[in-house]
Design a protein around this motif. Structure first.
Motif, mmCIF file in Angstrom:
data_model
loop_
_atom_site.group_PDB
_atom_site.id
_atom_site.type_symbol
_atom_site.label_atom_id
_atom_site.label_comp_id
_atom_site.label_asym_id
_atom_site.label_seq_id
_atom_site.Cartn_x
_atom_site.Cartn_y
_atom_site.Cartn_z
ATOM 1 N N VAL A 97 32.806 -91.643 -111.066
ATOM 2 C CA VAL A 97 32.491 -90.958 -112.315
ATOM 3 C C VAL A 97 32.037 -89.533 -112.027
ATOM 4 O O VAL A 97 31.262 -89.293 -111.098
ATOM 5 C CB VAL A 97 31.395 -91.737 -113.076
ATOM 6 N N ASP A 98 32.549 -88.627 -112.823
ATOM 7 C CA ASP A 98 32.158 -87.222 -112.732
ATOM 8 C C ASP A 98 31.381 -86.870 -113.993
ATOM 9 O O ASP A 98 31.936 -86.892 -115.092
ATOM 10 C CB ASP A 98 33.416 -86.359 -112.613
ATOM 11 N N LEU A 99 30.102 -86.561 -113.835
ATOM 12 C CA LEU A 99 29.252 -86.282 -114.989
ATOM 13 C C LEU A 99 29.515 -84.914 -115.596
ATOM 14 O O LEU A 99 29.165 -84.669 -116.742
ATOM 15 C CB LEU A 99 27.780 -86.383 -114.587
ATOM 16 N N ALA A 100 30.117 -84.029 -114.815
ATOM 17 C CA ALA A 100 30.295 -82.645 -115.281
ATOM 18 C C ALA A 100 31.760 -82.256 -115.192
ATOM 19 O O ALA A 100 32.113 -81.283 -114.541
ATOM 20 C CB ALA A 100 29.436 -81.702 -114.446
ATOM 21 N N TRP A 101 32.579 -82.983 -115.874
ATOM 22 C CA TRP A 101 34.020 -82.745 -115.842
ATOM 23 C C TRP A 101 34.341 -81.348 -116.356
ATOM 24 O O TRP A 101 33.858 -80.925 -117.398
ATOM 25 C CB TRP A 101 34.727 -83.777 -116.697
ATOM 26 N N SER A 102 35.187 -80.654 -115.610
ATOM 27 C CA SER A 102 35.651 -79.343 -116.072
ATOM 28 C C SER A 102 37.016 -79.091 -115.465
ATOM 29 O O SER A 102 37.383 -79.692 -114.466
ATOM 30 C CB SER A 102 34.673 -78.244 -115.661
ATOM 31 N N ALA A 103 37.751 -78.191 -116.089
ATOM 32 C CA ALA A 103 39.065 -77.844 -115.560
ATOM 33 C C ALA A 103 38.891 -76.945 -114.342
ATOM 34 O O ALA A 103 38.017 -76.099 -114.315
ATOM 35 C CB ALA A 103 39.891 -77.148 -116.628
ATOM 36 N N PRO A 104 39.740 -77.043 -113.315
ATOM 37 C CA PRO A 104 40.787 -78.052 -113.160
ATOM 38 C C PRO A 104 40.197 -79.439 -112.913
ATOM 39 O O PRO A 104 39.027 -79.554 -112.548
ATOM 40 C CB PRO A 104 41.561 -77.548 -111.935
ATOM 41 N N PRO A 105 40.992 -80.478 -113.085
ATOM 42 C CA PRO A 105 40.449 -81.834 -112.937
ATOM 43 C C PRO A 105 39.967 -82.085 -111.519
ATOM 44 O O PRO A 105 40.523 -81.556 -110.556
ATOM 45 C CB PRO A 105 41.644 -82.732 -113.284
ATOM 46 N N PRO A 106 38.910 -82.858 -111.377
ATOM 47 C CA PRO A 106 38.365 -83.143 -110.054
ATOM 48 C C PRO A 106 39.268 -84.085 -109.273
ATOM 49 O O PRO A 106 39.572 -85.185 -109.716
ATOM 50 C CB PRO A 106 37.017 -83.800 -110.360
ATOM 51 N N THR A 107 39.710 -83.661 -108.115
ATOM 52 C CA THR A 107 40.591 -84.467 -107.285
ATOM 53 C C THR A 107 40.052 -84.690 -105.876
ATOM 54 O O THR A 107 40.742 -85.258 -105.037
ATOM 55 C CB THR A 107 41.983 -83.812 -107.182
ATOM 56 N N THR A 108 38.844 -84.241 -105.625
ATOM 57 C CA THR A 108 38.232 -84.483 -104.320
ATOM 58 C C THR A 108 37.011 -85.372 -104.485
ATOM 59 O O THR A 108 36.315 -85.313 -105.507
ATOM 60 C CB THR A 108 37.811 -83.174 -103.642
ATOM 61 N N PRO A 109 36.719 -86.202 -103.491
ATOM 62 C CA PRO A 109 35.567 -87.112 -103.617
ATOM 63 C C PRO A 109 34.255 -86.388 -103.885
ATOM 64 O O PRO A 109 33.392 -86.914 -104.593
ATOM 65 C CB PRO A 109 35.549 -87.825 -102.264
ATOM 66 N N GLU A 110 34.120 -85.197 -103.350
ATOM 67 C CA GLU A 110 32.854 -84.467 -103.469
ATOM 68 C C GLU A 110 32.536 -84.077 -104.907
ATOM 69 O O GLU A 110 31.387 -83.788 -105.234
ATOM 70 C CB GLU A 110 32.886 -83.201 -102.609
ATOM 71 N N GLU A 111 33.545 -84.073 -105.761
ATOM 72 C CA GLU A 111 33.330 -83.681 -107.148
ATOM 73 C C GLU A 111 32.814 -84.821 -108.022
ATOM 74 O O GLU A 111 32.483 -84.600 -109.184
ATOM 75 C CB GLU A 111 34.636 -83.142 -107.730
ATOM 76 N N TYR A 112 32.749 -85.996 -107.488
ATOM 77 C CA TYR A 112 32.311 -87.159 -108.253
ATOM 78 C C TYR A 112 30.880 -87.533 -107.898
ATOM 79 O O TYR A 112 30.433 -87.330 -106.770
ATOM 80 C CB TYR A 112 33.267 -88.328 -108.014
ATOM 81 N N ASP A 113 30.188 -88.086 -108.878
ATOM 82 C CA ASP A 113 28.760 -88.323 -108.734
ATOM 83 C C ASP A 113 28.394 -89.762 -108.395
ATOM 84 O O ASP A 113 27.393 -90.003 -107.717
ATOM 85 C CB ASP A 113 28.061 -87.939 -110.044
ATOM 86 N N TYR A 114 29.138 -90.707 -108.893
ATOM 87 C CA TYR A 114 28.840 -92.118 -108.654
ATOM 88 C C TYR A 114 30.123 -92.858 -108.290
ATOM 89 O O TYR A 114 31.197 -92.542 -108.805
ATOM 90 C CB TYR A 114 28.216 -92.760 -109.907
ATOM 91 N N TRP A 115 29.944 -93.886 -107.444
ATOM 92 C CA TRP A 115 31.072 -94.639 -106.921
ATOM 93 C C TRP A 115 30.833 -96.132 -107.037
ATOM 94 O O TRP A 115 29.691 -96.606 -106.933
ATOM 95 C CB TRP A 115 31.284 -94.299 -105.444
ATOM 96 N N GLY A 116 31.944 -96.838 -107.221
ATOM 97 C CA GLY A 116 31.885 -98.277 -107.121
ATOM 98 C C GLY A 116 32.061 -98.713 -105.673
ATOM 99 O O GLY A 116 32.272 -97.893 -104.779
ATOM 100 N N GLN A 117 32.032 -100.017 -105.474
ATOM 101 C CA GLN A 117 32.095 -100.559 -104.117
ATOM 102 C C GLN A 117 33.531 -100.706 -103.621
ATOM 103 O O GLN A 117 33.752 -100.874 -102.419
ATOM 104 C CB GLN A 117 31.383 -101.911 -104.051
ATOM 105 N N GLY A 118 34.477 -100.657 -104.529
ATOM 106 C CA GLY A 118 35.877 -100.749 -104.145
ATOM 107 C C GLY A 118 36.438 -102.149 -104.300
ATOM 108 O O GLY A 118 35.713 -103.145 -104.282
ATOM 109 N N THR A 119 37.747 -102.198 -104.453
ATOM 110 C CA THR A 119 38.449 -103.470 -104.541
ATOM 111 C C THR A 119 39.717 -103.371 -103.689
ATOM 112 O O THR A 119 40.418 -102.359 -103.712
ATOM 113 C CB THR A 119 38.775 -103.831 -106.003
ATOM 114 N N GLN A 120 39.990 -104.425 -102.941
ATOM 115 C CA GLN A 120 41.098 -104.401 -101.987
ATOM 116 C C GLN A 120 42.417 -104.707 -102.690
ATOM 117 O O GLN A 120 42.521 -105.678 -103.448
ATOM 118 C CB GLN A 120 40.861 -105.435 -100.889
ATOM 119 N N VAL A 121 43.401 -103.891 -102.402
ATOM 120 C CA VAL A 121 44.768 -104.127 -102.865
ATOM 121 C C VAL A 121 45.651 -104.293 -101.629
ATOM 122 O O VAL A 121 45.674 -103.428 -100.749
ATOM 123 C CB VAL A 121 45.283 -102.963 -103.730
#
Length: 125
Positions: A97-121
């Motif tokens: 989740v990115d709390l401060a979304w702005s253009a251009p769209p966030p495409t790097t992990p550093e731009e996101y604030d919170y993460w889930g634990q992940g799910t295996q595919v």
């Protein structure tokens, strides 16, 4: 604080489909942007797709036409529909989740604030 819980991963044959879910809790979700990333063993985490607070979507080139990101704000959930899966799509998929979304769209992990634990595919050939 935002808590994210992914689900929907699993084993699928090449050409098959999966739908991943990311349920958010802890704060208002409707004003946040969200994204999906994936990481395969020995590889860097890579951007897959993102969706803005108002529903604009963005995709990595390698999933365009196969994956769809969408959100259900009343349910505080973001989804990733994956069709025509390939063995190279196998990875741990995580939402963020990115709390401060702005253009251009966030495409790097550093731009996101919170993460889930992940799910295996896992995709079998």
């Amino acid at each position: 604080q935002v808590q994210l819980v992914e689900s929907g991963g699993g084993l699928v044959q090449a050409g098959g489909s999966l739908r991943l879910s990311c349920a958010a809790s802890g704060r208002t979700f409707t004003t946040c942007g969200a994204g999906w990333f994936r990481q395969a063993p020995g590889k860097e985490r890579e951007f897959v797709a993102a969706i803005s607070w108002n529903g604009n979507t963005y995709y990595a080139d390698f999933v365009k036409g196969r994956f769809t990101i969408f959100r259900d704000n009343p349910k505080n959930t973001v989804y990733l529909r994956m069709n025509s899966l390939k063995p190279e799509d196998a990875a741990v998929y995580s939402c963020a989740v990115d709390l401060a979304w702005s253009a251009p769209p966030p495409t790097t992990p550093e731009e996101y604030d919170y993460w889930g634990q992940g799910t295996q595919v896992t995709v079998s050939s």
